[in-house]
Design a protein around this motif. Structure first.
Motif, short mmCIF file in Angstrom:
data_model
loop_
_atom_site.label_atom_id
_atom_site.label_comp_id
_atom_site.label_asym_id
_atom_site.label_seq_id
_atom_site.Cartn_x
_atom_site.Cartn_y
_atom_site.Cartn_z
N LYS A 91 70.38 37.44 -57.63
CA LYS A 91 70.55 37.15 -56.21
C LYS A 91 72.04 37.26 -55.61
O LYS A 91 72.08 37.75 -54.64
N SER A 92 72.90 36.61 -56.36
CA SER A 92 74.28 36.53 -55.82
C SER A 92 74.85 38.03 -55.88
O SER A 92 75.60 38.73 -55.05
N ARG A 94 73.27 40.76 -55.56
CA ARG A 94 72.62 41.70 -54.66
C ARG A 94 72.98 41.44 -53.34
O ARG A 94 73.19 42.33 -52.47
N GLU A 95 73.35 39.92 -53.01
CA GLU A 95 73.99 39.79 -51.69
C GLU A 95 75.31 40.45 -51.61
O GLU A 95 75.66 40.95 -50.60
N THR A 96 75.99 40.24 -52.59
CA THR A 96 77.60 40.98 -52.89
C THR A 96 77.35 42.32 -52.54
O THR A 96 78.14 43.17 -51.77
N ASP A 97 76.36 43.05 -53.14
CA ASP A 97 76.11 44.50 -52.91
C ASP A 97 75.71 44.95 -51.51
O ASP A 97 76.25 45.98 -50.77
N ALA A 98 74.89 43.89 -50.83
CA ALA A 98 74.35 44.23 -49.64
C ALA A 98 75.64 44.26 -48.42
O ALA A 98 75.76 45.10 -47.68
N ALA A 99 76.41 43.15 -48.84
CA ALA A 99 77.81 43.26 -48.04
C ALA A 99 78.72 44.30 -48.28
O ALA A 99 79.28 44.61 -47.14
N GLU A 102 77.06 47.13 -46.23
CA GLU A 102 77.27 46.87 -44.83
C GLU A 102 78.85 47.25 -44.43
O GLU A 102 78.68 47.99 -43.34
#
Length: 121
Positions: A91-92, A94-99, A102
């Protein structure tokens, strides 16, 4: 009846200990967690195996899932919290990858600007 560890030969015990150490080494890195999770995805553990009347496809997916369950069982053998920790870590990640994606998108040159530059040449 003794534990499984007591029933293993010395060679089997050393082999199991080395596999356990290897799992912990892989799990210690973000790259290792990515690979473990990717392997579970490839084993279709997050998919429904049922394929309607296509029993061969259902059986194939069930075979993949059996391999995935063996991987999960090995993680559980190493540490019962390893698989849940993997899910939380992903989860963490994926959030880092999304940031990161972006940020890359924000810094990427606008395609309209590239087309305008091409017209000027």
């Amino acid at each position: 009846m003794g534990s499984l560890k007591q029933q293993l030969s010395a060679a089997q015990s050393v082999s199991q200990d080395e596999i356990t150490k290897a799992f912990f080494a892989v799990f210690a890195t973000t790259d290792g967690k990515r690979v473990l999770y990717w392997m579970l995805e490839q084993c279709a553990v997050y998919q429904n195996a049922f394929s309607g009347e296509a029993t061969a496809a259902t059986n194939y997916t069930l075979g993949l899932q059996a391999a995935g369950r063996r991987l999960m069982d090995q993680m559980d053998h190493c540490d019962p919290t390893m698989y849940p920790a993997l899910l939380l870590a992903m989860k963490s990640i994926r959030e880092t990858d999304a940031a990161h994606a972006e940020a890359l998108a924000m810094n990427a040159p606008d395609t309209e600007d590239l087309e305008d530059d091409a017209d000027l040449a």
